[in-house]
Design a protein around this motif. Structure first.
Motif, short mmCIF file in Angstrom:
data_model
loop_
_atom_site.label_atom_id
_atom_site.label_comp_id
_atom_site.label_asym_id
_atom_site.label_seq_id
_atom_site.Cartn_x
_atom_site.Cartn_y
_atom_site.Cartn_z
N TYR A 23 30.96 44.75 59.38
CA TYR A 23 30.73 44.13 58.07
C TYR A 23 29.81 42.92 58.28
O TYR A 23 29.70 42.41 59.39
N ASN A 24 29.21 42.43 57.22
CA ASN A 24 28.33 41.26 57.27
C ASN A 24 27.40 41.36 58.48
O ASN A 24 27.30 40.43 59.28
N VAL A 36 24.91 52.31 55.90
CA VAL A 36 24.72 52.57 54.47
C VAL A 36 24.47 51.25 53.77
O VAL A 36 25.25 50.30 53.90
N ARG A 37 23.39 51.21 53.03
CA ARG A 37 23.05 50.03 52.25
C ARG A 37 23.41 50.31 50.79
O ARG A 37 23.17 51.41 50.29
N GLU A 38 24.02 49.32 50.15
CA GLU A 38 24.35 49.43 48.72
C GLU A 38 25.10 50.73 48.42
O GLU A 38 24.73 51.47 47.51
N VAL A 39 26.13 50.99 49.18
CA VAL A 39 26.87 52.23 48.97
C VAL A 39 27.44 52.30 47.54
O VAL A 39 27.90 51.29 47.01
N ALA A 97 37.73 39.06 52.06
CA ALA A 97 37.51 38.71 50.66
C ALA A 97 38.53 37.69 50.17
O ALA A 97 39.12 36.97 50.96
N SER A 130 34.75 42.53 45.43
CA SER A 130 34.25 43.89 45.64
C SER A 130 35.08 44.58 46.70
O SER A 130 35.83 43.94 47.45
N GLY A 131 34.96 45.90 46.77
CA GLY A 131 35.71 46.66 47.77
C GLY A 131 37.19 46.45 47.58
O GLY A 131 37.71 46.53 46.47
N ASP A 132 37.88 46.13 48.67
CA ASP A 132 39.27 45.73 48.58
C ASP A 132 39.32 44.22 48.68
O ASP A 132 38.67 43.63 49.56
N ARG A 155 25.92 52.34 44.86
CA ARG A 155 25.10 51.70 43.82
C ARG A 155 23.81 52.48 43.68
O ARG A 155 23.53 53.39 44.45
N VAL A 164 26.83 48.30 55.56
CA VAL A 164 27.85 48.43 56.61
C VAL A 164 27.30 49.36 57.69
O VAL A 164 26.57 50.32 57.39
N PRO A 194 33.31 49.46 45.75
CA PRO A 194 32.01 49.07 46.30
C PRO A 194 30.91 48.94 45.25
O PRO A 194 29.83 48.43 45.56
N ALA A 218 33.98 49.09 51.16
CA ALA A 218 32.63 49.54 51.48
C ALA A 218 32.69 50.49 52.67
O ALA A 218 31.95 51.49 52.73
N1 SAH Z 1 35.88 43.26 50.27
C1 SAH Z 1 34.73 44.03 50.67
C2 SAH Z 1 33.94 43.38 51.77
C3 SAH Z 1 33.27 42.09 51.37
S1 SAH Z 1 32.43 41.32 52.71
C4 SAH Z 1 35.21 45.44 51.05
O1 SAH Z 1 36.41 45.69 51.05
O2 SAH Z 1 34.39 46.28 51.32
C5 SAH Z 1 30.75 41.66 52.33
C6 SAH Z 1 30.20 42.74 53.22
O3 SAH Z 1 30.75 43.99 52.82
C7 SAH Z 1 28.71 42.93 53.12
O4 SAH Z 1 28.00 42.07 53.98
C8 SAH Z 1 28.55 44.38 53.57
O5 SAH Z 1 28.66 44.48 54.96
C9 SAH Z 1 29.79 45.01 52.99
N2 SAH Z 1 29.57 45.61 51.65
C10 SAH Z 1 30.17 45.26 50.49
N3 SAH Z 1 29.76 46.07 49.50
C11 SAH Z 1 28.90 46.95 50.03
C12 SAH Z 1 28.15 48.05 49.51
N4 SAH Z 1 28.23 48.41 48.22
N5 SAH Z 1 27.37 48.74 50.37
C13 SAH Z 1 27.32 48.42 51.67
N6 SAH Z 1 28.00 47.39 52.20
C14 SAH Z 1 28.78 46.66 51.41
#
Ligand code: SAH
Length: 591
Positions: free
Chosen positions: A505-506, A536-539, A434, A427-429, A541, A567, A357, A457
């Protein structure tokens, strides 16, 4: 008196590292280095370390000094010349805590400090501005593809040339999905104008001493064999050896022996292969009879059901292990056996990598290793920036902006299809909302695909919120850009009806501001108003912000704090706020 004078290596121009020690502890550590790298290290002095240091440096030998940085610098100061030509110098303190790259950081000292640290358990201290990631090491180059370094390869000399920026010629590396090498190594460096050659070939043969040439044998060959019952291992072995030798092929490049399944217990074949360390692959006749071969035989077809055994099995096995195959030694016979050799066309490699994330320590070590394994990295510019410092020198970066998802996926697959080792990052998985799906939609069987899981995330956020995902849960993306809202709403209803914890998500953007409240309303029809909700915003980060609230408050304006970097996790009817944390119990009664 020299502490240890290994005449064999001292007289050999390959002794590349002079180790200077003045104390008993230093000498013990010096011996450890000499034992670890017997071919490279020369322990140069005991009674006059100053003299030894100066002479090693003037003799253009890399130096590991167990004298203090100050002492080393004072001794060498009068001899210092140009940073491009001076040899690298690393100082290690008495207690072996630090290996400091003092001189020639970009000229091999940074790398040497890291190597010394691996042996002595010290910490490399690197103070040059960039290039903190070492170049791909030559001793393990291609090892995961099954490459073998030819005997007596001048790895140290070629490595030094590579690190010091001298021109290094690459031969045959382009066909294989190899990790990157620094830009001074290239296929168009002239053979008569290079400090070293790095060569990938399945051909046998000797290499000249100059320029120093490191030969790798890739596992590109399959030897097909056919034989009569009871054939002797010596006869099979001699035929295999001559099939390779007569075509100038290296036995080290053989990945397997292939034959008909009827021969799976043919001891002559099995033991000839075993003696050479080769695996035996077998195929039923119906898988061989469709393989096109130059010399089919009707007699053979009548006997075993396929017009070719040796050629067909070689081609079949090679094609299976690669993206295509060709015959490089046509069928030859002895009294009771046949043999042929096929070469495979290597498959490119696509690693789909989730970076986590945001926080570096939530990027898995495997993701880092795969990033450093790739010669081409494809991704969104913001993610590429996030990991730029991890990439090995020579990595090609293909960045693009938001929204060009399909193009990114296509170009990553196209690069892999052309034979490269490609990393597609997200990002994330990378498989969760993605890049993995669009990329694998385009990918055919002609490339290898490796998925590297990432911390999502949702996983990062829910750990911050408590334990909201302790029982059944669903993920729902509220983006209706590519999915009609009706479909999304149907799933939200199903999740509401099923009493799942829901992770959105989103969830909300400036243009899409009504979808989240609508989804929350639907959930509120099925679960209590005080159901805990976390967002959580910008988890992970620097601007991370976690909020625990309730469904009622989210519907009363709380959703306004949510945006696309957030998310949202809505508890099930069993979830509770315990000490400010959301807890969904592991077991509960259905209500
Ligand atoms: N592949 C990513 C998801 C990408 S879709 C995963 O596995 O997490 C993009 C969405 O993921 C964003 O709109 C938000 O809802 C969430 N997201 C991604 N990174 C984030 C973060 N650092 N903090 C909070 N939400 C996050």
């Amino acid at each position: 008196m020299p502490l240890r004078h290994d005449t064999e290596h001292a007289s050999n121009a390959m002794s590349d590292i002079g180790v200077i020690a003045a104390t008993a502890r230093g000498r013990r550590a010096a011996d450890r280095l000499a034992a670890a790298w017997p071919r490279e290290v020369r322990v140069v002095a005991a009674d006059s370390p100053a003299e030894a240091l100066r002479s090693a440096f003037s003799g253009n030998t890399a130096v590991v000094s167990f004298l203090a940085v100050g002492a080393t610098v004072r001794l060498l100061a009068p001899l210092l010349g140009d940073k491009h030509t001076d040899p690298p110098v690393v100082c290690v303190d008495e207690s072996l805590e630090h290996a400091v790259a003092v001189l020639g950081g970009h000229h091999g000292a940074n790398d040497l400090a890291r190597r010394v640290s691996e042996v002595l358990g010290s910490r490399p201290v690197v103070t040059t501005a960039s290039d903190t990631v070492a170049a791909t090491p030559l001793d393990s180059y291609g090892a995961d593809l099954g490459f073998r370094v030819a005997a007596d390869a001048p790895l140290a000399r070629a490595g030094a040339a590579l690190l010091s920026g001298e021109p290094v010629r690459l031969e045959g590396t382009g066909d294989w999905p190899l990790p990157p090498l620094p830009d001074n190594a290239a296929a168009d460096v002239a053979a008569n104008d290079c400090a070293a050659v790095i060569r990938v070939t399945d051909r046998a043969g000797t290499v000249p001493d100059t320029p120093p040439t490191v030969t790798y044998h890739p596992p590109s060959l399959v030897v097909g064999v056919g034989a009569a019952r009871g054939v002797a291992a010596e006869e099979v072995g001699a035929l295999l050896d001559s099939a390779l030798a007569d075509s100038g092929l290296a036995p080290e490049a053989v990945r397997a022996v292939a034959t008909l399944d009827l021969k799976a217990d043919e001891e002559g074949i099995l033991s000839a292969a075993r003696e050479r360390g080769w695996e035996v692959l077998t195929y039923p006749a119906h898988q061989l009879d469709s393989v096109e071969v130059p010399t089919p035989s009707e007699t053979v077809r009548e006997e075993v059901g396929t017009p070719s055994v040796a050629e067909a099995a070689a081609l079949r096995a090679a094609a299976e292990a690669g993206s295509g195959a060709e015959l490089v030694a046509a069928k030859r016979k002895s009294d009771n056996a046949t043999a042929a050799v096929a070469r495979l066309q290597p498959r490119g490699r696509l690693a789909v990598i989730g970076l986590g994330p945001g926080a570096r320590d939530l990027t898995t070590p495997r993701a880092v290793a795969e990033l450093q394994r790739a010669s081409v990295v494809v991704g969104l510019d913001q993610y590429l920036e996030q990991v730029g410092d991890l990439l090995r020198p020579g990595t090609r970066v293909c960045s693009s902006g938001l929204g060009q998802e399909e193009e990114r996926a296509r170009s990553a697959v196209a690069e892999a299809r052309s034979g490269a080792a490609v990393a597609l990052i997200g990002s994330g998985d990378a498989g969760v909302y993605a890049m993995a799906s669009p990329a694998l939609d385009f990918a055919g069987p002609d490339i290898d695909v490796v998925g590297v899981p990432g911390v999502t995330a949702a996983a990062a956020a829910s750990n911050l919120l408590g334990a909201p995902l302790g029982h059944d849960h669903v993920y729902i993306s509220l983006s209706d850009l590519h999915t009609p809202w009706e479909a999304i709403e149907r799933r939200v209803r199903a999740a509401a009806d099923g009493d799942f914890t829901v992770c959105f998500y989103n969830p909300r953007s400036a243009k899409r501001d009504w979808q989240l409240p609508r989804a929350l309303e639907i959930l509120a029809e099925h679960r209590p108003a005080d159901t805990p909700v976390g967002h959580v915003r910008e988890v992970s980060r620097s601007d991370e912000r976690a909020t625990v609230t309730t469904l009622a408050r989210m519907l009363d304006g709380g959703a306004d704090a949510v945006d696309m970097l957030t998310v949202v996790v809505v508890g099930s009817s069993a979830s509770r706020n315990v000490a400010g944390r959301i807890v969904t119990p592991r077991g509960y009664t259905w209500r």
